[in-house]
Design a protein around this motif. Structure first.
Motif, short mmCIF file in Angstrom:
data_model
loop_
_atom_site.label_atom_id
_atom_site.label_comp_id
_atom_site.label_asym_id
_atom_site.label_seq_id
_atom_site.Cartn_x
_atom_site.Cartn_y
_atom_site.Cartn_z
N GLU A 102 -1.94 11.87 3.81
CA GLU A 102 -1.13 10.88 4.53
C GLU A 102 -2.06 9.76 4.99
OE1 GLU A 102 0.55 13.20 7.70
OE2 GLU A 102 2.24 13.83 6.47
N LEU A 103 -1.90 8.56 4.44
CA LEU A 103 -2.76 7.44 4.80
C LEU A 103 -2.29 6.72 6.07
CD1 LEU A 103 -3.31 5.96 1.23
CD2 LEU A 103 -4.83 7.47 2.53
N TYR A 104 -1.01 6.77 6.33
CA TYR A 104 -0.42 6.15 7.52
C TYR A 104 0.46 7.19 8.21
CZ TYR A 104 -1.75 2.00 4.85
OH TYR A 104 -2.44 1.07 4.11
N PRO A 105 -0.17 8.22 8.82
CA PRO A 105 0.61 9.34 9.36
C PRO A 105 1.57 8.95 10.48
CG PRO A 105 -1.70 9.55 9.94
CD PRO A 105 -1.61 8.41 8.98
N PHE A 140 4.45 7.25 8.10
CA PHE A 140 4.98 8.04 6.99
C PHE A 140 4.43 9.45 7.04
CE2 PHE A 140 5.02 3.68 5.42
CZ PHE A 140 6.28 3.57 4.88
N THR A 141 5.32 10.43 7.05
CA THR A 141 4.89 11.82 6.96
C THR A 141 5.34 12.37 5.60
OG1 THR A 141 6.91 12.54 8.07
CG2 THR A 141 4.96 12.24 9.45
N TRP A 142 4.54 13.23 5.06
CA TRP A 142 4.80 13.78 3.73
C TRP A 142 5.96 14.76 3.78
CZ3 TRP A 142 4.39 13.01 -1.17
CH2 TRP A 142 4.55 14.06 -2.07
N LYS A 143 6.91 14.56 2.90
CA LYS A 143 8.00 15.51 2.69
C LYS A 143 7.98 15.82 1.19
CE LYS A 143 12.92 16.22 2.94
NZ LYS A 143 14.19 15.56 2.79
N GLN A 144 7.70 17.06 0.85
CA GLN A 144 7.56 17.42 -0.56
C GLN A 144 8.87 17.23 -1.31
OE1 GLN A 144 5.18 20.79 -1.50
NE2 GLN A 144 6.50 21.37 -3.21
N PRO A 145 8.81 16.55 -2.45
CA PRO A 145 10.00 16.40 -3.29
C PRO A 145 10.49 17.75 -3.79
CG PRO A 145 8.29 14.86 -3.95
CD PRO A 145 7.67 15.82 -2.98
N HIS A 202 0.84 -1.20 0.00
CA HIS A 202 0.00 0.00 0.00
C HIS A 202 0.87 1.24 0.00
CE1 HIS A 202 -3.61 -2.35 1.07
NE2 HIS A 202 -2.77 -3.07 1.79
N GLU A 203 0.56 2.16 -0.91
CA GLU A 203 1.23 3.46 -0.93
C GLU A 203 0.88 4.19 0.37
OE1 GLU A 203 3.26 5.34 -2.84
OE2 GLU A 203 3.52 3.71 -4.26
N PRO A 204 1.82 4.96 0.93
CA PRO A 204 1.53 5.68 2.17
C PRO A 204 0.75 6.98 1.95
CG PRO A 204 3.81 6.00 1.54
CD PRO A 204 3.23 5.02 0.56
N PHE A 205 0.61 7.39 0.69
CA PHE A 205 -0.06 8.65 0.39
C PHE A 205 -1.08 8.46 -0.73
CE2 PHE A 205 4.43 9.56 1.42
CZ PHE A 205 4.24 10.12 2.67
N ALA A 245 -8.06 26.15 2.76
CA ALA A 245 -8.05 25.29 3.95
C ALA A 245 -7.76 23.85 3.56
CB ALA A 245 -9.40 25.37 4.64
N LEU A 246 -6.82 23.24 4.27
CA LEU A 246 -6.48 21.85 4.02
C LEU A 246 -6.91 21.00 5.20
CD1 LEU A 246 -2.84 22.17 2.63
CD2 LEU A 246 -4.90 21.66 1.34
N PRO A 247 -7.58 19.88 4.94
CA PRO A 247 -7.95 18.99 6.04
C PRO A 247 -6.70 18.42 6.71
CG PRO A 247 -9.09 18.39 4.01
CD PRO A 247 -8.06 19.41 3.66
N GLU A 248 -6.89 17.85 7.89
CA GLU A 248 -5.77 17.23 8.61
C GLU A 248 -5.18 16.10 7.77
OE1 GLU A 248 -5.04 15.05 12.89
OE2 GLU A 248 -6.87 16.17 12.57
N ASN A 249 -3.90 15.91 7.87
CA ASN A 249 -3.16 14.89 7.11
C ASN A 249 -3.16 15.16 5.60
OD1 ASN A 249 -2.65 13.56 9.50
ND2 ASN A 249 -4.32 12.12 9.24
N MET A 250 -3.42 16.40 5.19
CA MET A 250 -3.40 16.76 3.77
C MET A 250 -2.36 17.86 3.55
SD MET A 250 -5.80 15.00 2.08
CE MET A 250 -6.51 15.85 0.71
N HIS A 251 -1.73 17.80 2.38
CA HIS A 251 -0.71 18.78 2.01
C HIS A 251 -0.91 19.13 0.54
CE1 HIS A 251 1.42 17.71 5.71
NE2 HIS A 251 1.07 16.46 5.40
N ARG A 252 -0.50 20.33 0.17
CA ARG A 252 -0.61 20.75 -1.22
C ARG A 252 0.76 20.60 -1.88
NH1 ARG A 252 -4.26 23.28 -3.62
NH2 ARG A 252 -5.16 24.28 -1.80
N TRP A 253 0.73 20.01 -3.08
CA TRP A 253 1.94 19.89 -3.91
C TRP A 253 1.53 20.31 -5.31
CZ3 TRP A 253 4.23 14.74 -6.02
CH2 TRP A 253 5.47 14.98 -6.61
#
Length: 170
Positions: A48-51, A54-59, A20-23, A33-41
């Motif tokens: 983030e499906l498994y916060p 795995f935490t999101w780090k923008q490439p 399973h992908e983590p995102f 407004a971004l919901p919790e566990n959401m990030h804009r790229w």
């Protein structure tokens, strides 16, 4: 974007496990407004499906750029690389790093041409397509990566036999 799990060899028992992908990546319009566990790229929302794992780090790339194979280099996000592996056979559920498509559970090599399916359903789609008498030249995206050589009258029967046999055994 496809978010269904892919089938890989379990690192513990060698059976069929689900990766399973983590995102989750969702195309979106501009919102503030971004919901919790959401990030804009760029124009993509990343959930983030498994916060806890795995935490999101923008490439480094400013706009969304995805790599589908472990061999691709450069800025962007590598799909099918880091995630959660779950195996029903040995009850394993853990973080894992895989090499795609080498880790694929459903893979065949016929006359030097590799064929890979994302999961059992994809392998069944490939088999159904190969069984068709009049195959459409405008294939669905999930069938476009079948090497042309494997669709020939000479090799297609061997591919059908091997894929069919593996689906029956699993």
């Amino acid at each position: 974007m496809q978010t269904d799990p892919i089938d890989v060899r379990c690192p513990c028992c060698g059976g069929c496990a689900h990766f399973h992908e983590p995102f989750r990546f969702v195309s979106t319009s501009r919102t503030t407004a971004l919901p919790e566990n959401m990030h804009r790229w760029g124009r993509v929302m990343v959930e983030e499906l498994y916060p806890d794992q795995f935490t999101w780090k923008q490439p480094e790339s400013e706009r969304p750029l995805f790599h589908y194979s472990s061999d691709e280099d450069g800025p962007g996000y590598h799909l099918n690389h880091r995630g959660i592996v779950e195996c029903e056979t040995c009850a394993t559920s853990r973080k894992a790093t895989i090499r795609w498509p080498e880790a694929a559970y459903w893979q065949w090599e016929v006359s030097g041409h590799p064929l890979v399916a994302r999961n059992r359903a994809h392998a069944e789609q490939i088999l159904d397509f190969l069984r068709e008498r009049n195959r459409s030249p405008n294939r669905r995206p999930s069938l476009r990566r079948i090497p042309t050589q494997l669709l020939t009258k000479r090799l297609a029967p061997e591919v059908r036999r091997r894929v069919g046999r593996d689906l029956e055994l699993a």
